[in-house]
Scaffold this motif. Structure first.
Motif, PDB file in Angstrom:
ATOM      1  N   UNK A  54       0.830  -1.212   0.000  1.00 46.13           N
ATOM      2  CA  UNK A  54       0.000   0.000   0.000  1.00 46.13           C
ATOM      3  C   UNK A  54       0.860   1.256   0.000  1.00 46.13           C
ATOM      4  N   UNK A  55       0.574   2.178  -0.935  1.00 46.31           N
ATOM      5  CA  UNK A  55       1.241   3.474  -0.930  1.00 46.31           C
ATOM      6  C   UNK A  55       0.779   4.257   0.296  1.00 46.31           C
ATOM      7  N   UNK A  56       1.636   5.094   0.869  1.00 46.67           N
ATOM      8  CA  UNK A  56       1.212   5.879   2.043  1.00 46.67           C
ATOM      9  C   UNK A  56      -0.024   6.726   1.787  1.00 46.67           C
ATOM     10  N   UNK A  57      -0.215   7.156   0.539  1.00 50.91           N
ATOM     11  CA  UNK A  57      -1.377   7.999   0.221  1.00 50.91           C
ATOM     12  C   UNK A  57      -2.698   7.248   0.378  1.00 50.91           C
ATOM     13  N   UNK A  58      -2.662   5.910   0.396  1.00 49.39           N
ATOM     14  CA  UNK A  58      -3.883   5.128   0.586  1.00 49.39           C
ATOM     15  C   UNK A  58      -4.515   5.427   1.941  1.00 49.39           C
ATOM     16  N   UNK A  59      -3.681   5.753   2.927  1.00 46.96           N
ATOM     17  CA  UNK A  59      -4.180   5.954   4.284  1.00 46.96           C
ATOM     18  C   UNK A  59      -5.059   7.200   4.402  1.00 46.96           C
ATOM     19  N   UNK A  60      -4.977   8.099   3.445  1.00 48.11           N
ATOM     20  CA  UNK A  60      -5.772   9.307   3.517  1.00 48.11           C
ATOM     21  C   UNK A  60      -7.070   9.251   2.736  1.00 48.11           C
ATOM     22  N   UNK A  61      -7.399   8.095   2.204  1.00 40.98           N
ATOM     23  CA  UNK A  61      -8.571   7.974   1.333  1.00 40.98           C
ATOM     24  C   UNK A  61      -9.859   7.654   2.087  1.00 40.98           C
ATOM     25  N   UNK A  62      -9.735   7.247   3.349  1.00 42.50           N
ATOM     26  CA  UNK A  62     -10.902   6.753   4.078  1.00 42.50           C
ATOM     27  C   UNK A  62     -11.284   7.702   5.203  1.00 42.50           C
ATOM     28  N   UNK A  63     -12.554   8.000   5.264  1.00 43.42           N
ATOM     29  CA  UNK A  63     -13.069   8.924   6.269  1.00 43.42           C
ATOM     30  C   UNK A  63     -13.085   8.290   7.658  1.00 43.42           C
ATOM     31  N   UNK A  64     -12.677   9.077   8.641  1.00 41.45           N
ATOM     32  CA  UNK A  64     -12.760   8.698  10.061  1.00 41.45           C
ATOM     33  C   UNK A  64     -11.891   7.501  10.423  1.00 41.45           C
ATOM     34  N   UNK A  65     -10.844   7.244   9.637  1.00 43.23           N
ATOM     35  CA  UNK A  65      -9.915   6.152   9.965  1.00 43.23           C
ATOM     36  C   UNK A  65      -8.638   6.759  10.544  1.00 43.23           C
TER      37      UNK A  65
END
Length: 442
Positions: free
Chosen positions: A79-90
């Motif tokens: 997973x690219x680090x940018x994946x972590x910013x795609x989901x709300x409230x995570x």
């Protein structure tokens, strides 16, 4: 770049022949001919600017199908680090990493962890590397930047950091770890990157500075988001996270520079801003800067055209996630026994891409250049794009190379039509000598 199949492609059935894309392409790789856009493969650097610009969604990025995982016994997600910013409230990265296991992967290996190792290595070699150059060291993390420099700025190719990208190191280390821990053979292990942009899809198959591809497939982040979203809602998170804030912040502009703890660095994002900075580096105007981090996408990787979330929102989410991490993970790195130090360095330096040269023969090129300059004097110089080329200079080159006509310029065509109308007006009143009045003067 010969024989390269690009991730960025054109769906001609959706193309309306507008000129939005040709004005945005940084390498003038697009023309509009016969009412449809045409991508010049040798010029394309897979930046995805045409995808953003096209109002009809005729440009798209081709990634590997998820069914590709079925070809391997053991499947690892990168997973690219940018994946972590795609989901709300995570706020817990472990939720996302565990969801990847729930949708079919057997293991995950964070690219952010590899980014921390690359940062440590860059920090070690930067002083010596900087002393050998007249200008700043340029990050090689973004494939678009390396390609752009090889096409438009060959004079500063030496300034590019000769280090592989975090995703490549993650792939190498992940495969080695699985072999060591499970006993699977290398060809039984599938290593898959979840990418926020098309350039990394192309780069995974046609290496920059590295002879062999180390990634078995690349999935679009937007497509993976669709699978992960329902899984995240019901997953029971496992303790899988290994990277700290330092590696995760590579997801946005400035993250790499701060990760190497370099005070004299600048971070630039957006292809137009990048080009302006590269112009200044080429003109030797940034001597006092030690390190330059360049990202083609606005905001960095969070702004990739394959991501889902607004880049500013994604960055805010990642920064919020960072607050939940303990400091000792910032010092974590990939075990050195999973790769050798030599692996971190490029195996070769990309050569100047000659596709934008006018001609391989110098004498012919000089003659064509003179013809282009002469043509430019007759063109309006307003770069309207109505001819299907992005600029008057590009049209002049196309005319000299035989792929366009002077009449393609609407202004030149109008001038020619005016001349023809004048000639026809004269001919309309013309009388042949046997019938002409002796006092009549044509």
């Amino acid at each position: 770049m010969d024989n390269i199949t690009h991730s960025v492609t054109l769906d001609a059935s959706k193309c309306k022949g507008c000129i939005n894309c040709i004005k945005k392409c940084p390498t003038e790789a697009i023309r509009v001919r016969n009412g449809k856009a045409v991508i010049i493969s040798d010029h394309c650097i897979d930046c995805g600017e045409c995808i953003r610009a096209c109002p009809h969604h005729a440009k798209k990025a081709i990634s590997d199908p998820l069914s590709l995982m079925d070809n391997y016994k053991y499947k690892v997600a990168l997973p690219a680090p940018s994946l972590y910013g795609q989901f709300q409230s995570i706020r817990d990265v472990n939720i996302i990493l565990t969801a990847l296991l729930d949708v079919g992967f057997d293991d995950v290996f964070e690219v952010a962890l590899a980014a921390q190792s690359i940062s440590d290595y860059t920090k070690d070699i930067l002083p010596e590397t900087r002393d050998l150059l007249s200008g700043p060291v340029i990050s090689s993390a973004c494939p678009v930047i390396v390609k752009l420099i090889s096409v438009r700025y060959p004079g500063i190719l030496d300034n590019v950091l000769k280090v592989i990208t975090p995703v490549e190191l993650a792939a190498i280390a992940a495969r080695s770890k699985v072999i060591r821990d499970t006993g699977f053979k290398p060809d039984e292990i599938g290593v898959f990157f979840i990418s926020p942009c098309p350039s990394k899809i192309t780069a995974s198959k046609y290496r920059i500075g590295y002879n062999e591809s180390v990634i078995d497939g690349v999935f679009s982040m937007s497509e993976m988001f669709v699978k992960l979203h329902p899984a995240i809602e019901k997953t029971e998170p496992k303790n899988l996270a290994t990277a700290g804030v330092r590696g995760i912040k590579w997801a946005f502009s400035g993250g790499e520079g701060s990760a190497i703890n370099e005070s004299l660095f600048i971070a630039v994002d957006g292809i137009d801003n990048v080009i302006r900075v590269l112009d200044e580096i080429e003109n030797d105007k940034l001597k006092n800067v030690r390190f330059v981090e360049l990202n083609a996408c606005p905001g960095g990787c969070v702004g990739g055209c394959l991501s889902v979330e607004n880049p500013f929102v994604a960055r805010a989410r990642i920064q919020r996630i960072g607050m939940e991490f303990i400091e000792d993970k910032d010092n974590a790195s990939i075990d050195s026994d999973l790769y050798s130090t030599d692996v971190l360095n490029w195996q070769f330096v990309p050569e100047y891409n000659s596709t934008l040269r006018i001609d391989a023969d110098r004498s012919i090129a000089l003659r064509k250049l003179a013809d282009i300059e002469n043509l430019l004097e007759t063109l309006p110089g307003i770069d309207c794009g109505s001819c299907g080329a992005p600029s008057c200079n590009a049209l002049a080159e196309d005319i000299v190379n035989g792929s366009a006509l002077e009449a393609d310029c609407v202004f030149r065509l109008r001038e020619r039509m005016s001349e023809l109308f004048r000639d026809m007006s004269v001919l309309q009143d013309y009388m042949s000598p046997p019938f002409r009045d002796s006092n009549e003067i044509l």
